[in-house]
Scaffold this motif. Sequence first.
Motif, PDB file in Angstrom:
ATOM      1  N   SER A   1      -0.695   5.831  -7.792  1.00 27.14           N
ATOM      2  CA  SER A   1      -1.551   5.223  -6.779  1.00 27.14           C
ATOM      3  C   SER A   1      -1.605   3.717  -6.998  1.00 27.14           C
ATOM      4  CB  SER A   1      -2.961   5.823  -6.876  1.00 27.14           C
ATOM      5  OG  SER A   1      -3.854   5.171  -6.006  1.00 27.14           O
ATOM      6  N   TYR A   2      -1.644   2.952  -5.904  1.00 26.48           N
ATOM      7  CA  TYR A   2      -1.744   1.497  -6.040  1.00 26.48           C
ATOM      8  C   TYR A   2      -2.764   0.951  -5.044  1.00 26.48           C
ATOM      9  CZ  TYR A   2       1.005   0.796  -1.762  1.00 26.48           C
ATOM     10  OH  TYR A   2       1.438   0.786  -0.463  1.00 26.48           O
ATOM     11  N   ASP A   3      -3.340  -0.173  -5.365  1.00 26.46           N
ATOM     12  CA  ASP A   3      -4.353  -0.814  -4.524  1.00 26.46           C
ATOM     13  C   ASP A   3      -3.687  -1.888  -3.677  1.00 26.46           C
ATOM     14  OD1 ASP A   3      -6.497  -2.050  -3.358  1.00 26.46           O
ATOM     15  OD2 ASP A   3      -7.479  -2.657  -5.226  1.00 26.46           O
ATOM     16  N   GLU A   4      -3.592  -1.644  -2.365  1.00 27.50           N
ATOM     17  CA  GLU A   4      -2.922  -2.607  -1.487  1.00 27.50           C
ATOM     18  C   GLU A   4      -3.652  -3.939  -1.436  1.00 27.50           C
ATOM     19  OE1 GLU A   4      -0.347  -0.363   1.940  1.00 27.50           O
ATOM     20  OE2 GLU A   4      -2.514  -0.492   2.263  1.00 27.50           O
ATOM     21  N   ALA A   5      -4.970  -3.902  -1.540  1.00 25.59           N
ATOM     22  CA  ALA A   5      -5.748  -5.132  -1.414  1.00 25.59           C
ATOM     23  C   ALA A   5      -5.491  -6.093  -2.569  1.00 25.59           C
ATOM     24  CB  ALA A   5      -7.238  -4.803  -1.336  1.00 25.59           C
ATOM     25  N   SER A   6      -5.174  -5.575  -3.742  1.00 23.01           N
ATOM     26  CA  SER A   6      -5.016  -6.435  -4.916  1.00 23.01           C
ATOM     27  C   SER A   6      -3.578  -6.569  -5.394  1.00 23.01           C
ATOM     28  CB  SER A   6      -5.877  -5.908  -6.066  1.00 23.01           C
ATOM     29  OG  SER A   6      -5.447  -4.615  -6.466  1.00 23.01           O
ATOM     30  N   THR A   7      -2.645  -5.849  -4.765  1.00 22.77           N
ATOM     31  CA  THR A   7      -1.247  -5.881  -5.212  1.00 22.77           C
ATOM     32  C   THR A   7      -0.454  -6.899  -4.400  1.00 22.77           C
ATOM     33  OG1 THR A   7      -1.344  -3.541  -5.818  1.00 22.77           O
ATOM     34  CG2 THR A   7       0.845  -4.531  -5.605  1.00 22.77           C
TER      35      THR A   7
END
Length: 440
Positions: free
Chosen positions: A231-237
């Motif tokens: 899982s990855y965070d689009e807002a912070s990546t």
Amino acid sequence: MAIDKSHGLLDIQASRRRFLIGAGALGATGFLAACGDTGSASGGGGGNPITIGYVASLTGATAAYGTQTLNALQLAAKDLNGLGGILGRQVVIKAVDNQSKPDAVPALMKQLVQDGCKIILGASASPPTVVAATTADQIKVPLLVPMEAAASIIGDGRKYAFKLEPTMPDQKGWAAASVRAVMAGAKAAGTPVRTALIVHASLGAFPEAKTAWERTLKEEFPDVRLLDTISYDEASTSDYAPLVSKVQAANPDVLIFGGNPQGTFQFYPALKASGFVPRATVGVLGGNTNTKFVESAGDIAENDLAGSYWTQKLKAKEGSKFSPQKFYDDYVAAYDGQKPDGIGACYYSALAVAAEAITIAGTADDSEKIAQALRKVDFDGLGGDKNGMYIIGHGVKFDEKGLNSKAEGIVTQVQGGEFIPVYPETVATAKIVYPRPGSK
């Protein structure tokens, strides 16, 4: 674009270039009225116009969805009015802007009802639509949900929410279909899939997509080993190279990815830069089906498979006056070359469903009768409605919960830079390319 802050209402007339279908369209067909001006578009026909509400995300984080869907509704209203409207009355779309904020939705829906709307469409994205579905039960006005995917939109005991497309975790939904498609392609090629890896955005509908992908692999393809779920965070990546490095180290046959455009358009170029070529990349909605995916991702987008709502390459019935390709061409011509995707097609088709229900009800002025009539709607896909304007591949029949029992996700593959329907066989116009050229 001017906004009336007192109610969050969109001043559509003030932004003609962005939202209207050309200089003469409004006067010629009278299908769109600015909010609060229901009498400005009688447009002929018997009686006052029928006002259909749309609580839309026209500003804020999901404005891209709201803009395209309002444009599509305008086209649908124009086409519908060209056929004589509904019950001999012209159709007006009244749009209100929720500014991509779920907490703004209840007041806006109540405002639409006060302005004469007996059926409402919306609400451009899953979070505001969940609130809209709850509000619909409170105010007892049917909410027709054209494409929003979250499972929580339809809850137990709700009577006034009707969902046209599958939920993301549904066994007939887009995520499950995308896995079945790649497995069908591998079987046809005689090259079995041994391993898979999932990468998905942490918010929105993508955790639900992850659940569907995992379930489908486990229950239907137990011989495929799921290496990892990341899982990855689009807002912070902002740098996707480390994420791609994890994928490359795992070396899966099939890379399953789920992300919005802002993440997808960065992940795929990073994948290309790594030099790693999986046998297949599989996505779902979001960025993988966005009209700018191919140009943003480059040639790494070629042969990408994705669970999707729609493509203009769906084959219409012989002799159809309306078709997926016609909608696509009309949209491009009307909106300065902008290209629609399945999101717009679902909203265009939703107005056809609303017209069917109002016709069955025999009135556009009674919310309860329209809600009851929606449960009686029953037709097949691609022009199955009485007006022939429904351009989605599956049909419509709502069950007791308000879910469309005929809803089924399709899968497209980028072939020659276009989204070609390849699964299920009922809509496929080409065979699945597997394995991806250049993979090992």
